[in-house]
Design a protein around this motif. Structure first.
Motif, PDB file in Angstrom:
ATOM      1  N   SER A   1       0.787  -1.231   0.000  1.00 39.65           N
ATOM      2  CA  SER A   1       0.000   0.000   0.000  1.00 39.65           C
ATOM      3  C   SER A   1       0.820   1.281   0.000  1.00 39.65           C
ATOM      4  CB  SER A   1      -0.897   0.038   1.240  1.00 39.65           C
ATOM      5  OG  SER A   1      -1.671  -1.107   1.331  1.00 39.65           O
ATOM      6  N   TYR A   2       2.081   1.173   0.394  1.00 44.45           N
ATOM      7  CA  TYR A   2       2.873   2.378   0.619  1.00 44.45           C
ATOM      8  C   TYR A   2       4.295   2.144   0.135  1.00 44.45           C
ATOM      9  CZ  TYR A   2       4.718   6.377   3.326  1.00 44.45           C
ATOM     10  OH  TYR A   2       5.323   7.552   3.719  1.00 44.45           O
ATOM     11  N   ASP A   3       4.727   2.949  -0.819  1.00 40.63           N
ATOM     12  CA  ASP A   3       6.047   2.748  -1.416  1.00 40.63           C
ATOM     13  C   ASP A   3       7.197   3.182  -0.502  1.00 40.63           C
ATOM     14  OD1 ASP A   3       5.680   5.479  -1.599  1.00 40.63           O
ATOM     15  OD2 ASP A   3       6.078   5.607  -3.740  1.00 40.63           O
ATOM     16  N   GLN A   4       6.884   3.752   0.637  1.00 45.34           N
ATOM     17  CA  GLN A   4       7.914   4.127   1.606  1.00 45.34           C
ATOM     18  C   GLN A   4       7.708   3.384   2.933  1.00 45.34           C
ATOM     19  OE1 GLN A   4       8.702   8.368   1.858  1.00 45.34           O
ATOM     20  NE2 GLN A   4       7.838   8.645  -0.186  1.00 45.34           N
ATOM     21  N   ALA A   5       7.163   2.194   2.858  1.00 42.86           N
ATOM     22  CA  ALA A   5       6.844   1.423   4.058  1.00 42.86           C
ATOM     23  C   ALA A   5       8.064   1.150   4.925  1.00 42.86           C
ATOM     24  CB  ALA A   5       6.170   0.111   3.665  1.00 42.86           C
ATOM     25  N   GLU A   6       9.228   1.079   4.307  1.00 40.04           N
ATOM     26  CA  GLU A   6      10.445   0.808   5.089  1.00 40.04           C
ATOM     27  C   GLU A   6      10.762   1.943   6.059  1.00 40.04           C
ATOM     28  OE1 GLU A   6      11.470   3.106   1.531  1.00 40.04           O
ATOM     29  OE2 GLU A   6      10.433   1.218   1.726  1.00 40.04           O
ATOM     30  N   ARG A   7      10.175   3.104   5.853  1.00 42.73           N
ATOM     31  CA  ARG A   7      10.365   4.240   6.756  1.00 42.73           C
ATOM     32  C   ARG A   7       9.458   4.169   7.982  1.00 42.73           C
ATOM     33  NH1 ARG A   7      11.095   9.695   3.237  1.00 42.73           N
ATOM     34  NH2 ARG A   7      12.976   9.034   2.134  1.00 42.73           N
ATOM     35  N   CYS A   8       8.513   3.254   7.966  1.00 43.09           N
ATOM     36  CA  CYS A   8       7.528   3.153   9.044  1.00 43.09           C
ATOM     37  C   CYS A   8       8.027   2.251  10.163  1.00 43.09           C
ATOM     38  CB  CYS A   8       6.212   2.575   8.527  1.00 43.09           C
ATOM     39  SG  CYS A   8       5.406   3.569   7.275  1.00 43.09           S
ATOM     40  N   ALA A   9       7.740   2.651  11.379  1.00 40.41           N
ATOM     41  CA  ALA A   9       7.911   1.775  12.530  1.00 40.41           C
ATOM     42  C   ALA A   9       6.570   1.085  12.744  1.00 40.41           C
ATOM     43  CB  ALA A   9       8.302   2.573  13.758  1.00 40.41           C
ATOM     44  N   VAL A  10       6.590  -0.230  12.849  1.00 40.69           N
ATOM     45  CA  VAL A  10       5.357  -0.999  13.056  1.00 40.69           C
ATOM     46  C   VAL A  10       5.462  -1.659  14.424  1.00 40.69           C
ATOM     47  CG1 VAL A  10       3.864  -2.809  12.164  1.00 40.69           C
ATOM     48  CG2 VAL A  10       5.190  -1.407  10.572  1.00 40.69           C
ATOM     49  N   ASP A  11       4.493  -1.366  15.282  1.00 51.11           N
ATOM     50  CA  ASP A  11       4.488  -1.892  16.641  1.00 51.11           C
ATOM     51  C   ASP A  11       3.240  -2.737  16.843  1.00 51.11           C
ATOM     52  OD1 ASP A  11       5.498  -1.977  19.399  1.00 51.11           O
ATOM     53  OD2 ASP A  11       3.682  -0.831  19.856  1.00 51.11           O
ATOM     54  N   PHE A  12       3.425  -3.924  17.417  1.00 49.32           N
ATOM     55  CA  PHE A  12       2.324  -4.841  17.699  1.00 49.32           C
ATOM     56  C   PHE A  12       2.167  -4.965  19.203  1.00 49.32           C
ATOM     57  CE2 PHE A  12       3.937  -6.090  13.585  1.00 49.32           C
ATOM     58  CZ  PHE A  12       2.787  -6.310  12.844  1.00 49.32           C
ATOM     59  N   ASP A  13       0.922  -4.967  19.666  1.00 51.97           N
ATOM     60  CA  ASP A  13       0.642  -5.148  21.080  1.00 51.97           C
ATOM     61  C   ASP A  13      -0.681  -5.897  21.221  1.00 51.97           C
ATOM     62  OD1 ASP A  13       1.068  -4.933  23.808  1.00 51.97           O
ATOM     63  OD2 ASP A  13       0.228  -2.921  23.958  1.00 51.97           O
ATOM     64  N   PHE A  14      -0.794  -6.664  22.280  1.00 53.65           N
ATOM     65  CA  PHE A  14      -2.039  -7.369  22.567  1.00 53.65           C
ATOM     66  C   PHE A  14      -2.758  -6.667  23.707  1.00 53.65           C
ATOM     67  CE2 PHE A  14       0.450 -10.719  20.560  1.00 53.65           C
ATOM     68  CZ  PHE A  14      -0.489 -11.284  19.720  1.00 53.65           C
ATOM     69  N   VAL A  15      -4.066  -6.514  23.564  1.00 54.50           N
ATOM     70  CA  VAL A  15      -4.912  -5.986  24.620  1.00 54.50           C
ATOM     71  C   VAL A  15      -5.813  -7.136  25.055  1.00 54.50           C
ATOM     72  CG1 VAL A  15      -6.687  -4.310  25.222  1.00 54.50           C
ATOM     73  CG2 VAL A  15      -4.836  -3.663  23.678  1.00 54.50           C
ATOM     74  N   THR A  16      -5.514  -7.704  26.223  1.00 50.03           N
ATOM     75  CA  THR A  16      -6.246  -8.883  26.700  1.00 50.03           C
ATOM     76  C   THR A  16      -6.675  -8.758  28.153  1.00 50.03           C
ATOM     77  OG1 THR A  16      -4.174  -9.974  27.276  1.00 50.03           O
ATOM     78  CG2 THR A  16      -5.068 -10.425  25.079  1.00 50.03           C
ATOM     79  N   ALA A  17      -6.619  -7.562  28.719  1.00 50.65           N
ATOM     80  CA  ALA A  17      -6.919  -7.375  30.135  1.00 50.65           C
ATOM     81  C   ALA A  17      -8.413  -7.506  30.441  1.00 50.65           C
ATOM     82  CB  ALA A  17      -6.404  -6.022  30.607  1.00 50.65           C
ATOM     83  N   HIS A  18      -9.253  -7.236  29.475  1.00 52.05           N
ATOM     84  CA  HIS A  18     -10.699  -7.290  29.723  1.00 52.05           C
ATOM     85  C   HIS A  18     -11.130  -8.727  29.987  1.00 52.05           C
ATOM     86  CE1 HIS A  18     -14.991  -6.633  29.299  1.00 52.05           C
ATOM     87  NE2 HIS A  18     -14.740  -5.335  29.379  1.00 52.05           N
ATOM     88  N   ALA A  19     -12.048  -8.909  30.913  1.00 51.39           N
ATOM     89  CA  ALA A  19     -12.541 -10.251  31.255  1.00 51.39           C
ATOM     90  C   ALA A  19     -13.277 -10.910  30.099  1.00 51.39           C
ATOM     91  CB  ALA A  19     -13.445 -10.171  32.477  1.00 51.39           C
ATOM     92  N   ASN A  20     -13.845 -10.103  29.219  1.00 52.51           N
ATOM     93  CA  ASN A  20     -14.602 -10.628  28.085  1.00 52.51           C
ATOM     94  C   ASN A  20     -13.655 -10.826  26.901  1.00 52.51           C
ATOM     95  OD1 ASN A  20     -16.280 -11.150  25.922  1.00 52.51           O
ATOM     96  ND2 ASN A  20     -17.720  -9.501  26.399  1.00 52.51           N
ATOM     97  N   PRO A  21     -13.366 -12.075  26.514  1.00 55.52           N
ATOM     98  CA  PRO A  21     -12.431 -12.305  25.400  1.00 55.52           C
ATOM     99  C   PRO A  21     -12.919 -11.738  24.075  1.00 55.52           C
ATOM    100  CG  PRO A  21     -13.400 -14.371  26.132  1.00 55.52           C
ATOM    101  CD  PRO A  21     -13.855 -13.310  27.094  1.00 55.52           C
ATOM    102  N   TRP A  22     -14.193 -11.454  23.957  1.00 53.85           N
ATOM    103  CA  TRP A  22     -14.732 -10.845  22.739  1.00 53.85           C
ATOM    104  C   TRP A  22     -14.048  -9.506  22.469  1.00 53.85           C
ATOM    105  CZ3 TRP A  22     -17.821 -12.943  19.163  1.00 53.85           C
ATOM    106  CH2 TRP A  22     -18.419 -12.104  18.229  1.00 53.85           C
ATOM    107  N   LEU A  23     -13.536  -8.859  23.521  1.00 57.75           N
ATOM    108  CA  LEU A  23     -12.920  -7.539  23.401  1.00 57.75           C
ATOM    109  C   LEU A  23     -11.394  -7.591  23.291  1.00 57.75           C
ATOM    110  CD1 LEU A  23     -15.150  -5.682  25.995  1.00 57.75           C
ATOM    111  CD2 LEU A  23     -15.424  -5.762  23.512  1.00 57.75           C
ATOM    112  N   HIS A  24     -10.808  -8.765  23.286  1.00 59.58           N
ATOM    113  CA  HIS A  24      -9.355  -8.882  23.150  1.00 59.58           C
ATOM    114  C   HIS A  24      -8.953  -8.523  21.718  1.00 59.58           C
ATOM    115  CE1 HIS A  24      -9.087 -11.917  26.715  1.00 59.58           C
ATOM    116  NE2 HIS A  24      -9.578 -10.741  27.080  1.00 59.58           N
ATOM    117  N   ALA A  25      -7.805  -7.859  21.587  1.00 56.57           N
ATOM    118  CA  ALA A  25      -7.414  -7.341  20.276  1.00 56.57           C
ATOM    119  C   ALA A  25      -5.903  -7.353  20.092  1.00 56.57           C
ATOM    120  CB  ALA A  25      -7.929  -5.914  20.101  1.00 56.57           C
ATOM    121  N   LEU A  26      -5.512  -7.415  18.837  1.00 51.98           N
ATOM    122  CA  LEU A  26      -4.151  -7.129  18.416  1.00 51.98           C
ATOM    123  C   LEU A  26      -4.159  -5.675  17.969  1.00 51.98           C
ATOM    124  CD1 LEU A  26      -1.246  -7.940  17.582  1.00 51.98           C
ATOM    125  CD2 LEU A  26      -2.196  -8.569  15.352  1.00 51.98           C
TER     126      LEU A  26
END
Length: 96
Positions: free
Chosen positions: A42-67
């Motif tokens: 999608s982006y011809d300068q993607a190598e300039r981007c910092a990509v950070d991944f994190d999990f949000v799993t603190a909620h008791a309802n797993p339906w709301l867990h996210a990457l």
């Protein structure tokens, strides 16, 4: 002459359940690889981007867990193309 629009970080939330439906149980590495590949498509300068991944799993309802994926910087034009590419590969951010 107008100044260029600001370039900002973008944050995308992907429901863990939707990732597992698409890639299989616990297969978040392949999902991350697909997201990075979509960014490069999608982006011809993607190598300039910092990509950070994190999990949000603190909620008791797993339906709301996210990457949560943060891409910094990502201009508006690339953001729009990335959303299209993510749709094409079956990964829709939860908060569009």
């Amino acid at each position: 002459m107008h100044p260029p629009p600001p370039v900002t970080a973008r944050t995308y939330r992907f429901a863990l359940r939707s990732i597992e439906e698409r890639f299989g149980p616990g297969n978040f590495d392949d999902a991350g690889d697909a997201i990075v590949e979509a960014l490069h498509d999608s982006y011809d300068q993607a190598e300039r981007c910092a990509v950070d991944f994190d999990f949000v799993t603190a909620h008791a309802n797993p339906w709301l867990h996210a990457l949560v994926v943060t891409i910094d910087p990502l201009p508006e034009s690339a953001h729009a193309r990335l959303l299209v590419r993510l749709d094409e590969i079956g990964l829709q951010p939860a908060d569009r």
